[in-house]
Design an enzyme around this catalytic site. Structure first.
Site, mmCIF file in Angstrom:
data_model
loop_
_atom_site.group_PDB
_atom_site.id
_atom_site.type_symbol
_atom_site.label_atom_id
_atom_site.label_comp_id
_atom_site.label_asym_id
_atom_site.label_seq_id
_atom_site.Cartn_x
_atom_site.Cartn_y
_atom_site.Cartn_z
ATOM 1 N N LEU A 47 0.821 -1.215 0.000
ATOM 2 C CA LEU A 47 0.000 0.000 0.000
ATOM 3 C C LEU A 47 0.850 1.258 0.000
ATOM 4 O O LEU A 47 0.430 2.305 -0.478
ATOM 5 C CB LEU A 47 -0.912 0.019 1.235
ATOM 6 C CG LEU A 47 -1.948 -1.098 1.347
ATOM 7 C CD1 LEU A 47 -2.595 -1.083 2.723
ATOM 8 C CD2 LEU A 47 -3.006 -0.948 0.265
ATOM 9 N N GLY A 48 2.034 1.179 0.584
ATOM 10 C CA GLY A 48 2.870 2.379 0.674
ATOM 11 C C GLY A 48 4.188 2.091 1.348
ATOM 12 O O GLY A 48 4.450 0.974 1.807
ATOM 13 N N ASP B 233 3.949 14.339 14.801
ATOM 14 C CA ASP B 233 4.168 14.172 13.358
ATOM 15 C C ASP B 233 2.846 14.276 12.602
ATOM 16 O O ASP B 233 2.528 13.453 11.749
ATOM 17 C CB ASP B 233 4.861 12.831 13.068
ATOM 18 C CG ASP B 233 5.629 12.853 11.736
ATOM 19 O OD1 ASP B 233 5.837 13.956 11.176
ATOM 20 O OD2 ASP B 233 6.004 11.776 11.248
ATOM 21 N N VAL C 243 4.013 -0.771 4.117
ATOM 22 C CA VAL C 243 2.665 -1.100 4.586
ATOM 23 C C VAL C 243 2.008 -2.002 3.539
ATOM 24 O O VAL C 243 2.054 -1.703 2.340
ATOM 25 C CB VAL C 243 1.806 0.169 4.792
ATOM 26 C CG1 VAL C 243 0.407 -0.200 5.270
ATOM 27 C CG2 VAL C 243 2.454 1.108 5.796
ATOM 28 N N GLY D 26 7.395 4.084 3.856
ATOM 29 C CA GLY D 26 7.813 5.251 4.639
ATOM 30 C C GLY D 26 9.208 5.010 5.180
ATOM 31 O O GLY D 26 9.826 3.974 4.892
ATOM 32 N N GLY D 27 9.707 5.953 5.987
ATOM 33 C CA GLY D 27 11.037 5.803 6.564
ATOM 34 C C GLY D 27 11.130 4.608 7.493
ATOM 35 O O GLY D 27 12.201 4.054 7.732
ATOM 36 N N LYS E 71 1.831 -2.814 8.911
ATOM 37 C CA LYS E 71 3.018 -1.959 8.808
ATOM 38 C C LYS E 71 4.219 -2.781 9.282
ATOM 39 O O LYS E 71 4.281 -3.178 10.451
ATOM 40 C CB LYS E 71 2.804 -0.739 9.707
ATOM 41 C CG LYS E 71 3.911 0.260 9.740
ATOM 42 C CD LYS E 71 3.413 1.444 10.540
ATOM 43 C CE LYS E 71 4.480 2.411 10.944
ATOM 44 N NZ LYS E 71 3.933 3.510 11.736
#
Length: 335
Positions: free
Chosen positions: A38-39, A158, A46, A41-42, A60
């Site tokens: 799905l994605g 954040d 995910v 990140g740092g 995640k």
């Protein structure tokens, strides 16, 4: 690398609060061997997954190189204490040697980031004004709950469009608690040894302690930046514009608010116009340089849901330039 003792101790001590623990083999099964990404990140990736009962989840998977488990503990500790319609639900976790994963409710529309910037090729266009207004209110409710509603105050640190997830009805949920800080209700200030957050959304006091202590008001600042971006359909700092006066969007919008010449796209009704103006005024209050000048989230909600006539126009925001790297942050100056 084996299980980090800090994390195991934490999980033992919080067994009653922590969600269900899964084996890594379960995680692999529910994500069909991490097939549908799905994605990224740092923190890692995910993946879309499905529980045995058919419930869709977002898994995640934390990068194995990430420190001693502090972000993992933060996320489990903070989110396990929450239960609110505008906070994403943590359904389970996996902690097996270097393998770490967090299992969340699946959010069909992904992150807010995809829907708010003009010219974003990854979406079917911006959301309507009524939806944007309701999303701003939903996020404010979620933050107000974190700051005042749960047993332990949680400061997120954040808040940005990427960390706001939307379900199939575009109900917003605050996610990604990897940088969150827990504090007792009595603690108004937070001791911090590192600047945490995303450049562009970090409150100035995180860099310049002379402005005031770091507190839940840092989330209020990030919220204000985000709502301005929702209204304008552009990043807070936009180096792509031609005229220098338009680079820092809060100044541009403040000047045009005074002239009543906002020229916002897609305002279909008087109600849209009123709500857009309320969002602007509220966000300009939220990004005031001094934390003491920013409203708490309960006041933000009152202002968004109250009448436009009752809203005082805030002072012009100072330019705090967070677009540079954290190490090279400039001083505040008024344009």
């Amino acid at each position: 690398m084996g299980n980090h003792p800090n994390v195991e101790v934490f999980l033992r001590n919080h067994e009653s609060l922590a969600p269900k623990r899964y084996r890594y083999s379960d995680v692999k099964k529910m994500t069909n061997s991490f097939k549908d990404k799905l994605g990224e990140g740092g923190y890692g990736g995910v993946y879309k997954g499905k529980m045995l009962d058919g419930q869709m989840v977002a898994v995640k998977v934390l990068s194995e190189t990430k420190g001693n488990g502090e972000e993992f503990i933060n996320e489990v500790a903070s989110i396990s204490k929450t239960s609110h319609v505008n906070i994403v639900t943590l359904l389970g976790f996996c902690y097996e040697g270097p393998k770490r994963a967090l299992i969340y409710e699946f959010m069909a529309n992904g992150s807010l980031e995809k829907f708010i910037y003009n010219g974003n090729p990854s979406t079917n266009g911006r959301l309507g004004w009524e939806t944007l207004y309701n999303i701003a209110i939903g996020i404010a409710r979620g933050l107000e709950y974190l700051h005042r509603g749960c047993n332990t105050r949680i400061v997120h640190f954040d808040i940005k469009p990427h960390n706001i997830l939307l379900n199939e009805d575009f109900c917003p949920k605050v996610s990604d608690f990897g940088l969150a800080k827990l504090c007792t209700k009595k603690e108004s200030m937070i001791s911090m040894f590192d600047a945490r957050g995303t450049p562009g959304y970090i409150a100035p006091e995180v860099f310049y302690r002379s402005l005031g202590g770091v507190s839940y008001k840092s989330d209020v600042y990030s919220y204000g930046v985000m709502v301005l971006e929702m209204v304008g359909g552009r990043k807070n700092i936009d180096v792509g514009v031609d005229r220098i006066s338009e680079i820092y969007f809060p100044h541009w919008i403040y000047n045009h608010l005074e002239l009543d010449e906002l020229g916002l796209q897609g305002l279909m009704s008087e109600e849209d116009r009123v709500n857009a103006r309320k969002m602007i005024i509220v966000s300009l209050w939220c990004i005031q340089t001094k934390p003491s000048d920013r409203p708490p989230m309960c006041r933000v909600l009152d202002m968004l849901e109250g009448s436009l006539q009752s809203l005082p126009i805030p002072p012009k925001p100072f330019l705090f330039s967070p677009a540079r790297s954290m190490k090279d942050s400039s001083t505040t100056s008024e344009l």
